[in-house]
Design a protein around this motif. Sequence first.
Motif, PDB file in Angstrom:
ATOM      1  N   GLU A   1      75.483  43.050  49.865  1.00 52.01           N
ATOM      2  CA  GLU A   1      75.711  44.471  49.624  1.00 52.01           C
ATOM      3  C   GLU A   1      76.822  44.990  50.522  1.00 52.01           C
ATOM      4  O   GLU A   1      76.975  44.545  51.657  1.00 52.01           O
ATOM      5  CB  GLU A   1      74.444  45.277  49.860  1.00 52.01           C
ATOM      6  N   ALA A   2      77.584  45.941  49.995  1.00 51.81           N
ATOM      7  CA  ALA A   2      78.716  46.496  50.740  1.00 51.81           C
ATOM      8  C   ALA A   2      78.338  47.750  51.499  1.00 51.81           C
ATOM      9  O   ALA A   2      78.931  48.058  52.533  1.00 51.81           O
ATOM     10  CB  ALA A   2      79.865  46.806  49.778  1.00 51.81           C
ATOM     11  N   SER A   3      77.366  48.492  50.992  1.00 55.32           N
ATOM     12  CA  SER A   3      77.076  49.808  51.560  1.00 55.32           C
ATOM     13  C   SER A   3      75.799  49.800  52.383  1.00 55.32           C
ATOM     14  O   SER A   3      75.181  48.752  52.616  1.00 55.32           O
ATOM     15  CB  SER A   3      76.965  50.836  50.424  1.00 55.32           C
ATOM     16  N   GLU A   4      75.401  50.989  52.791  1.00 52.76           N
ATOM     17  CA  GLU A   4      74.189  51.171  53.570  1.00 52.76           C
ATOM     18  C   GLU A   4      72.962  50.721  52.765  1.00 52.76           C
ATOM     19  O   GLU A   4      72.868  50.968  51.567  1.00 52.76           O
ATOM     20  CB  GLU A   4      74.054  52.647  53.942  1.00 52.76           C
ATOM     21  N   VAL A   5      72.041  50.064  53.449  1.00 49.32           N
ATOM     22  CA  VAL A   5      70.784  49.652  52.829  1.00 49.32           C
ATOM     23  C   VAL A   5      69.654  50.452  53.470  1.00 49.32           C
ATOM     24  O   VAL A   5      69.523  50.496  54.699  1.00 49.32           O
ATOM     25  CB  VAL A   5      70.531  48.134  52.988  1.00 49.32           C
ATOM     26  N   HIS A   6      68.864  51.063  52.609  1.00 47.15           N
ATOM     27  CA  HIS A   6      67.754  51.926  53.044  1.00 47.15           C
ATOM     28  C   HIS A   6      66.446  51.210  52.727  1.00 47.15           C
ATOM     29  O   HIS A   6      66.190  50.846  51.578  1.00 47.15           O
ATOM     30  CB  HIS A   6      67.841  53.264  52.310  1.00 47.15           C
ATOM     31  N   ILE A   7      65.613  50.993  53.756  1.00 46.41           N
ATOM     32  CA  ILE A   7      64.349  50.277  53.585  1.00 46.41           C
ATOM     33  C   ILE A   7      63.194  51.226  53.863  1.00 46.41           C
ATOM     34  O   ILE A   7      63.135  51.859  54.913  1.00 46.41           O
ATOM     35  CB  ILE A   7      64.252  49.054  54.532  1.00 46.41           C
ATOM     36  N   ARG A   8      62.278  51.348  52.884  1.00 45.26           N
ATOM     37  CA  ARG A   8      61.067  52.146  53.048  1.00 45.26           C
ATOM     38  C   ARG A   8      59.845  51.246  52.867  1.00 45.26           C
ATOM     39  O   ARG A   8      59.863  50.328  52.038  1.00 45.26           O
ATOM     40  CB  ARG A   8      60.974  53.254  51.987  1.00 45.26           C
ATOM     41  N   VAL A   9      58.778  51.531  53.608  1.00 41.71           N
ATOM     42  CA  VAL A   9      57.526  50.810  53.403  1.00 41.71           C
ATOM     43  C   VAL A   9      56.595  51.677  52.572  1.00 41.71           C
ATOM     44  O   VAL A   9      56.529  52.901  52.747  1.00 41.71           O
ATOM     45  CB  VAL A   9      56.860  50.420  54.745  1.00 41.71           C
ATOM     46  N   HIS A  10      55.884  51.036  51.639  1.00 33.85           N
ATOM     47  CA  HIS A  10      54.956  51.732  50.754  1.00 33.85           C
ATOM     48  C   HIS A  10      53.578  51.082  50.908  1.00 33.85           C
ATOM     49  O   HIS A  10      53.406  49.911  50.540  1.00 33.85           O
ATOM     50  CB  HIS A  10      55.439  51.659  49.307  1.00 33.85           C
ATOM     51  N   PRO A  11      52.613  51.816  51.464  1.00 34.78           N
ATOM     52  CA  PRO A  11      51.307  51.213  51.790  1.00 34.78           C
ATOM     53  C   PRO A  11      50.571  50.674  50.570  1.00 34.78           C
ATOM     54  O   PRO A  11      50.487  51.340  49.538  1.00 34.78           O
ATOM     55  CB  PRO A  11      50.529  52.374  52.434  1.00 34.78           C
ATOM     56  N   GLN A  12      50.086  49.437  50.724  1.00 36.43           N
ATOM     57  CA  GLN A  12      49.163  48.810  49.777  1.00 36.43           C
ATOM     58  C   GLN A  12      49.640  48.952  48.329  1.00 36.43           C
ATOM     59  O   GLN A  12      48.905  49.366  47.443  1.00 36.43           O
ATOM     60  CB  GLN A  12      47.768  49.404  49.952  1.00 36.43           C
ATOM     61  N   LEU A  13      50.882  48.563  48.098  1.00 34.26           N
ATOM     62  CA  LEU A  13      51.502  48.746  46.782  1.00 34.26           C
ATOM     63  C   LEU A  13      51.142  47.632  45.810  1.00 34.26           C
ATOM     64  O   LEU A  13      51.305  47.772  44.602  1.00 34.26           O
ATOM     65  CB  LEU A  13      53.026  48.838  46.936  1.00 34.26           C
ATOM     66  N   ILE A  14      50.667  46.501  46.345  1.00 32.15           N
ATOM     67  CA  ILE A  14      50.325  45.373  45.479  1.00 32.15           C
ATOM     68  C   ILE A  14      49.097  44.679  46.035  1.00 32.15           C
ATOM     69  O   ILE A  14      48.860  44.687  47.251  1.00 32.15           O
ATOM     70  CB  ILE A  14      51.519  44.383  45.378  1.00 32.15           C
ATOM     71  N   ASP A  15      48.283  44.119  45.138  1.00 34.59           N
ATOM     72  CA  ASP A  15      47.148  43.292  45.544  1.00 34.59           C
ATOM     73  C   ASP A  15      47.556  41.835  45.445  1.00 34.59           C
ATOM     74  O   ASP A  15      48.100  41.396  44.417  1.00 34.59           O
ATOM     75  CB  ASP A  15      45.938  43.541  44.639  1.00 34.59           C
ATOM     76  N   LEU A  16      47.284  41.087  46.516  1.00 40.27           N
ATOM     77  CA  LEU A  16      47.519  39.648  46.515  1.00 40.27           C
ATOM     78  C   LEU A  16      46.180  38.934  46.652  1.00 40.27           C
ATOM     79  O   LEU A  16      45.271  39.410  47.333  1.00 40.27           O
ATOM     80  CB  LEU A  16      48.439  39.245  47.665  1.00 40.27           C
ATOM     81  N   TYR A  17      46.077  37.799  45.985  1.00 42.20           N
ATOM     82  CA  TYR A  17      44.886  36.972  46.178  1.00 42.20           C
ATOM     83  C   TYR A  17      44.983  36.316  47.547  1.00 42.20           C
ATOM     84  O   TYR A  17      45.948  35.616  47.849  1.00 42.20           O
ATOM     85  CB  TYR A  17      44.794  35.903  45.098  1.00 42.20           C
ATOM     86  N   GLY A  18      43.994  36.582  48.409  1.00 38.80           N
ATOM     87  CA  GLY A  18      44.022  36.008  49.751  1.00 38.80           C
ATOM     88  C   GLY A  18      42.749  36.341  50.492  1.00 38.80           C
ATOM     89  O   GLY A  18      41.773  36.807  49.906  1.00 38.80           O
ATOM     90  N   VAL A  19      42.744  36.092  51.795  1.00 42.50           N
ATOM     91  CA  VAL A  19      41.556  36.339  52.594  1.00 42.50           C
ATOM     92  C   VAL A  19      41.242  37.822  52.615  1.00 42.50           C
ATOM     93  O   VAL A  19      42.113  38.664  52.422  1.00 42.50           O
ATOM     94  CB  VAL A  19      41.737  35.823  54.039  1.00 42.50           C
ATOM     95  N   ASN A  20      39.955  38.151  52.862  1.00 45.37           N
ATOM     96  CA  ASN A  20      39.599  39.561  52.888  1.00 45.37           C
ATOM     97  C   ASN A  20      40.099  40.223  54.160  1.00 45.37           C
ATOM     98  O   ASN A  20      40.430  39.568  55.140  1.00 45.37           O
ATOM     99  CB  ASN A  20      38.077  39.748  52.716  1.00 45.37           C
ATOM    100  N   THR A  21      40.114  41.545  54.155  1.00 48.80           N
ATOM    101  CA  THR A  21      40.717  42.328  55.230  1.00 48.80           C
ATOM    102  C   THR A  21      40.093  42.036  56.586  1.00 48.80           C
ATOM    103  O   THR A  21      40.783  41.873  57.587  1.00 48.80           O
ATOM    104  CB  THR A  21      40.599  43.831  54.918  1.00 48.80           C
ATOM    105  N   ASP A  22      38.775  41.961  56.659  1.00 50.37           N
ATOM    106  CA  ASP A  22      38.105  41.752  57.942  1.00 50.37           C
ATOM    107  C   ASP A  22      38.486  40.416  58.555  1.00 50.37           C
ATOM    108  O   ASP A  22      38.749  40.309  59.746  1.00 50.37           O
ATOM    109  CB  ASP A  22      36.584  41.818  57.767  1.00 50.37           C
ATOM    110  N   GLU A  23      38.504  39.351  57.729  1.00 49.37           N
ATOM    111  CA  GLU A  23      38.876  38.034  58.238  1.00 49.37           C
ATOM    112  C   GLU A  23      40.320  38.053  58.726  1.00 49.37           C
ATOM    113  O   GLU A  23      40.652  37.500  59.769  1.00 49.37           O
ATOM    114  CB  GLU A  23      38.725  36.983  57.135  1.00 49.37           C
ATOM    115  N   LEU A  24      41.195  38.701  57.961  1.00 51.65           N
ATOM    116  CA  LEU A  24      42.607  38.746  58.318  1.00 51.65           C
ATOM    117  C   LEU A  24      42.819  39.489  59.615  1.00 51.65           C
ATOM    118  O   LEU A  24      43.501  39.021  60.518  1.00 51.65           O
ATOM    119  CB  LEU A  24      43.406  39.410  57.205  1.00 51.65           C
ATOM    120  N   GLU A  25      42.208  40.678  59.759  1.00 54.95           N
ATOM    121  CA  GLU A  25      42.404  41.486  60.953  1.00 54.95           C
ATOM    122  C   GLU A  25      41.840  40.787  62.177  1.00 54.95           C
ATOM    123  O   GLU A  25      42.379  40.872  63.267  1.00 54.95           O
ATOM    124  CB  GLU A  25      41.754  42.860  60.762  1.00 54.95           C
TER     125      GLU A  25
END
Length: 519
Positions: A486-510
Amino acid sequence: PEERRRRVAPLPAAAPPAEAGEEPLLRGIFEISKRSCDVVLSSRRLRWSPILPESPTGDSSTVLQAQEEIIEMKDVFSVKLKRRRFVGQKNGGTLLGITIFKCLNKEGNKLTDCAVHLNNSSEDHCQSWFRHLKEILNGFQNRPKSLKVFVNPSSHKREAAHVYYEQVAPLFKLADIKTDVTVTEYEGHALAVLKECELQTFDGVVCVGGDGSVSEVAHGLLLRAQIDSGKDTDYIPTPVRAPVPLGVIPAGTTNILAHTLYGIKHAVTATLHIVMGHIQPVDVCTFSTPSKLLRFGFSAMFGFGARTLALAEKHRWMPSSQRKDFAFIKTLADLKPEECELSFLPLQIPQEDSRENDRITLLYLGSKDQWHKIQGHFLNVSIMAIPCLCSMAPRGLAPNTRLNNGSMALILVQNTSRTEFIKHLKRYASVKNQFNFPFVETYTVQEVKVQPRPKSGLDAKENTYLNPASAEGHYPWNIDGDLMKEASEVHIRVHPQLIDLYGVNTDELESSQATCNCI
């Protein structure tokens, strides 16, 4: 006396009232591991204990010594009627009993499957048990019945197809999951299919490949969600969530997302998380220029990490591992900083030590428009919404962030000597803090803007030789292992919990990440 020894011991006295879900649904006798067993099924558990003969003295204490075994029904993913068939016979056969397939936790975050055989030749008896077991399994939410699968045959050592058909597909078939498989033929193939396919007919999407393949499928899922909701795909300040979960089967070189989700690169483990319907909500970033959306993604690097990838992509004719090693060494030998201006919105973690609050919200420092600016020369800039674990960085490239706390880690490596930069890189593979250097700064942020500054004079001529793309005004970006310029400025935003992934549950992960962060 002989007749007395053969008598079956009386059943134990009635147990106290059962908890919810523990009321017996069925009770019967099966042969398990060559022993006759008293088997009890409830909606939560399958329990059995050997039926022991009464002792010659009439002492019933022997019965109490019989060890009861338990299977939690939430760990069961398939049940089949077991039959003996002749060679070539596809249907019918002599009934032998029921086979239960369960997911077993092993050391090192590995999952494996194992079978328990309940032998009984009664057709009516087994059919009744089979129906009840199937009803219980069908009651578990999030377990997919139909999946859209993408296989990238070119990833890593071209092993993705072998991994899928030899390790993944048999487990999907065992779990009665229907699949529609697309073997991708070119870059962007999965994206094109996702834009057009009948996505509502699937319970989830699975990608078999490396980080770049997974990133393309995740981007395609989220882009499809925006199109279906009627949003302008050039400007998406508040994107809608992906309609179905995404499963990741590692078959690449680094496999950062798989390591972060499962703690290990293991195709069977990843498959069983999908089969069991373990859902993990994950934060996603949008990468945009002032005029258009570039990409949905989880992490990005600008500078050294991007230059290394750009050089590796120019040497696609080399074997994968050699290509990446060559690009790493060559970029390190030609180490040069990028001049740029960084603007970011910092975040403040709530003072209360509450995981629930931490998960829900992170508060701004000051007003929403209070942007912080830093201008200088940077060897590398990392922006990561997930911890980014891999074999080369077991603590993660960004160990202080999580999968779904609504923040990004901004890691700035300012210009320094090659020796000091190498020391910083080596720390990723150790338990020492890789950020404990005077030239490294870290921030927890929600938005970042990166504006490269073009070089001039002798620096520009030297940069033309080392990195022709940036000399043309296009700077390389490494977004989830995919190269973008890219030649110009890149703007990055975070969006909470935008997708579900198959993986370990939240408690195990944390829990695992809390341990990691304490090191």
